[in-house]
Scaffold this motif. Structure first.
Motif, short mmCIF file in Angstrom:
data_model
loop_
_atom_site.label_atom_id
_atom_site.label_comp_id
_atom_site.label_asym_id
_atom_site.label_seq_id
_atom_site.Cartn_x
_atom_site.Cartn_y
_atom_site.Cartn_z
N VAL B 124 31.13 45.26 43.07
CA VAL B 124 30.54 44.04 42.53
C VAL B 124 29.06 43.92 42.88
O VAL B 124 28.22 43.69 42.00
N LEU B 125 28.75 44.11 44.16
CA LEU B 125 27.36 43.95 44.59
C LEU B 125 26.44 44.97 43.90
O LEU B 125 25.40 44.57 43.36
N PRO B 126 26.79 46.25 43.84
CA PRO B 126 25.90 47.19 43.15
C PRO B 126 25.73 46.86 41.67
O PRO B 126 24.64 46.97 41.12
N PHE B 127 26.82 46.39 41.05
CA PHE B 127 26.73 46.05 39.62
C PHE B 127 25.76 44.89 39.43
O PHE B 127 24.86 44.94 38.57
N ALA B 128 25.94 43.83 40.24
CA ALA B 128 25.07 42.66 40.11
C ALA B 128 23.63 43.03 40.48
O ALA B 128 22.67 42.57 39.84
N ALA B 129 23.47 43.91 41.47
CA ALA B 129 22.13 44.33 41.88
C ALA B 129 21.44 45.10 40.75
O ALA B 129 20.25 44.90 40.47
N GLY B 130 22.20 45.98 40.09
CA GLY B 130 21.66 46.74 38.96
C GLY B 130 21.20 45.81 37.85
O GLY B 130 20.12 45.97 37.28
N PHE B 131 22.02 44.80 37.56
CA PHE B 131 21.66 43.82 36.52
C PHE B 131 20.41 43.05 36.93
O PHE B 131 19.48 42.89 36.14
N THR B 132 20.39 42.60 38.21
CA THR B 132 19.24 41.81 38.68
C THR B 132 17.94 42.61 38.58
O THR B 132 16.91 42.09 38.17
#
Lengths: 238, 468
Positions: B124-132
């Protein structure tokens, strides 16, 4: 039946087996002795084509295990140290599975013989994963001899068996050899070697310390255990 | 044993399971790959925004993480046998209530917390970080990244909590599970009959980040999680299971197919292992149902989309998980003492897969019957299903051999898997938006599929034989 010539196996920087040579003649009961971690299992795995040697070569019943592992496994019976029958087949189904892989006939008859000899008929419909370790070892024994091989390679043959079954297995192996079969066992239990092996080899830290008649190693008036300990401790101190 | 110590031990254990297989660096790279794909995918969002509004994309992302939660939950509660096959008699802390002075409930609760933390950090965190990281380039507020992170975490945890409850009920009694599912279905039907369309709470939170949707989301997570902790039973009674010889009759019936004893063994492995056919429901039919529901929602946003063709394409990818099931309880070590080639075992698995693929094919027919699109839609959809299924299977075999359940967690393998499959999927889905008949073009995939299977057999023959 078995010729090992300078067999060496390295795992990275660790040398598990170091330039080991020996021969096993037809009709012999040969024991490979050594403490834990001395390279016995690695030796069996090389002889049965499960892993290739780093250097050196071997012939098993005339075949090169590294070049023709399937050919070797077709001819010989193998019992690994860790019994690994498939979890969700019953004991009977596993033996039938092995028989089908080996294209054997008279499957029922062959299986019946082993259920009776090793006394586990009442477990034949139990899933392998629910069998005790001892029964699993019996099952692996049965699969190894199902095709009536002329050579059997056995890693720690009696380790999970009770004393009564150990006697049965030892008697069977001696009878098998009398009938012309050849057995190569690897073990760290010296009593087994002292009792049933014609010749033994001793491995320590991957090196061959002794290869010859069991009685010659024990020497006159000395136990095999005493001689083995002297040999291994002498090597460790060298 | 204090809970923090238990938690840390489980975290270390989970890390070591993965890093033992791929090496610490290889596995540590996995979140980076996830983040990279999220970043690259987010950069492409404006290109598709005309056909696919951001809200629809958000639904897809939430569905993906709900599904991830379902998958992690299924594995966590049913994966003991897999661990034993792969690592020998695995003694994981999660199964250690007999030997540790800690209650099952405390162990299971800690296990859930560990899964939550571990997989949020992993996915979850890497996905959200990639989006951010991509937001400045696509004219979106970077604060959306935080909102997306919370929503995705809620979606993931919803899937995890619900599947934990369902599988806990299943472990207690199949009737209890059936009753719970029936109750859920009746409740869902009642809501629909009442004329209200329920919004998935994490999605509602994404649209309107207030305390109301957050509270509903948390209730949807905490209630099933707490119930599964209260009802948990990991200490199954020791029972010796006995069966009549089913291998021979089954192998006889399959004789015409070849490799009959291997296929029969796969079938018995699947049916007799923990969870039995229930595993397939959790890991295959449930995600499919979810995909179908999402597609029905997407129709509202994308005019002209043919849900059956898109469903068939996704069904093809998901159906490859059947191969994972056929390999899960097997390892080549079991054949090490027998005159069997690795390629023979792989052939047996492929045949098992081909036979089991009647299940997804039946699902497709069922889906076609509910959409009523006629042969004009069904035939291209069926072609797409067959081709994508064969291609995905071939990619899996080539990259993972007999260990897809393990190998796909390797960053390098996962990256190649995604690169081999996602462009094909996207092309097919977008082509079918223009005209469903273009889905017939997917039949071209059968050529690379055949090539990959041939090369895969050779590759794993050379790879596994010396090493097992």
């Amino acid at each position: 039946m078995i010729e090992a010539d300078g067999l060496t196996k390295n795992y990275g920087s660790v040398t598990a087996v170091n330039g080991v040579s020996f021969t096993v003649a037809e009709g012999e009961l040969f024991g490979l002795l050594g403490p834990n971690g001395s390279g016995k299992t690695t030796m069996i795995r090389m002889l049965t084509g499960q892993i290739p040697p780093t250097s050196g070569s071997a012939r098993v019943m005339g075949l090169d295990p590294a070049g023709d592992p399937i050919g070797v496994r077709r001819l010989v019976g193998i019992i690994p140290e860790q019994e690994t029958p498939p979890s969700f087949l019953t004991a009977e189904e596993y033996l039938h599975f092995v028989a089908r892989i080996r294209n054997l006939d008279r499957i029922e008859e062959r299986c019946d013989r082993w259920f009776d000899l090793l006394e586990f008929r009442e477990k034949q419909d139990v899933l392998c994963k629910d069998l005790s370790r001892g029964t699993r070892q019996k099952l692996m024994f049965a699969q190894a001899f199902l095709h009536e091989p002329r050579l059997a390679l056995i890693d720690e043959p009696l380790i999970n068996l009770d004393p009564i079954m150990q006697r049965t297995v030892k008697d069977f192996l001696q009878e098998y050899v009398r009938d012309g079969g050849t057995v190569f066992i690897s073990t760290h239990i010296l009593e087994i070697a002292a009792e049933i092996c014609d010749r033994v080899a001793v491995l320590h830290d991957g090196r061959l310390l002794y290869c010859g008649r069991t009685g010659d190693l024990a020497g006159s008036g000395e136990s095999l255990e005493r001689s083995f300990l002297d040999l291994v401790r002498g090597d460790a101190g060298a | 044993m204090p809970v923090p110590d238990l938690f840390l031990a489980m975290m270390k254990e989970e890390w070591r399971i993965h890093s033992t297989i791929f090496g610490s660096a290889g596995f540590a790279f996995f979140p980076v790959v996830v983040g990279f794909f999220a970043f690259a995918g987010s950069l492409a969002l404006p290109i598709f925004s005309d056909t696919l509004p951001y809200t629809a994309m958000a639904i897809l992302a939430l569905a993906l993480f709900l599904l991830a939660g379902v998958m992690v939950g299924s594995f966590g509660t049913m994966g003991r046998e897999f661990m034993n096959r792969r690592f020998g008699q695995a003694s994981l802390v999660a199964y250690a209530s007999r030997s540790l002075p800690v209650s099952e409930r405390r162990i299971f609760a800690t296990f859930l917390v560990k899964d939550t933390v571990y997989y949020i950090l992993l996915y979850v965190l890497p996905f959200a970080a990639g989006f951010t990281a991509a937001t400045p380039f696509i004219a979106l507020d970077p604060a959306l990244g935080l909102l997306l992170f919370v929503s995705l975490a809620l979606a993931f945890l919803t899937g995890l909590a619900i599947i934990c409850l369902l599988s806990t009920l299943y472990a207690r009694s199949v009737r209890l599970l059936a009753g719970a599912i029936a109750a859920l279905a009746i409740a869902g039907l009642a809501i629909v009959m009442a004329g209200t369309v329920p919004v998935f709470p994490p999605y509602a939170f994404l649209l309107d980040p207030g305390p109301g949707p957050l509270a509903v989301s948390l209730i949807l997570i905490l209630v099933p999680a707490a119930a599964s902790v209260l009802l948990v039973t990991v200490d199954y009674p020791d029972r010796t299971r006995r069966f009549k010889n089913s291998l021979d009759p089954l192998a006889e019936r399959l004789r015409a197919v070849g490799s009959a004893h291997f296929i029969a063994k796969d079938a018995l492995d699947l049916l007799r292992s923990e969870g039995g056919a229930g595993k397939v429901i959790f890991s295959f039919l449930l995600p499919l149902g979810l995909v179908w529901v999402c597609l029905r929602i997407l129709i509202r946003f994308i005019p002209g989309i043919d849900p059956l063709v898109v469903f068939a394409v996704l069904l093809g990818v998901l159906s490859a998980t059947i191969y994972n099931w056929t390999t899960e309880f097997d390892s080549f070590t079991a054949y090490a003492v027998l005159p069997v080639e690795v390629s023979e075992v792989i052939d047996g698995k492929l045949k098992s897969y081909a036979l089991a693929n009647f299940l997804p094919a039946a699902v497709l027919v069922l889906a076609a019957a509910t959409t009523g699109g006629g042969a004009g839609t069904f035939l291209p959809a069926f072609a797409a299903f067959l081709s994508v299924s064969a291609y995905t299977l071939a990619v899996t075999v080539f990259l993972c051999g007999l260990s897809p359940n393990v190998m796909l967690y390797s960053a390098g393998v996962f990256l190649r898997y995604i690169l081999a499959i996602s462009p094909v999927l996207l092309c097919l889905i977008f082509a079918s938006l223009l005209d469903p008949a273009y889905a017939f073009g997917s039949l071209l995939l059968l050529l690379p599929a055949a090539l990959l299977i041939t090369r895969g057999r050779r590759k794993w023959q050379a790879w596994e034989m010396p090493g097992y």
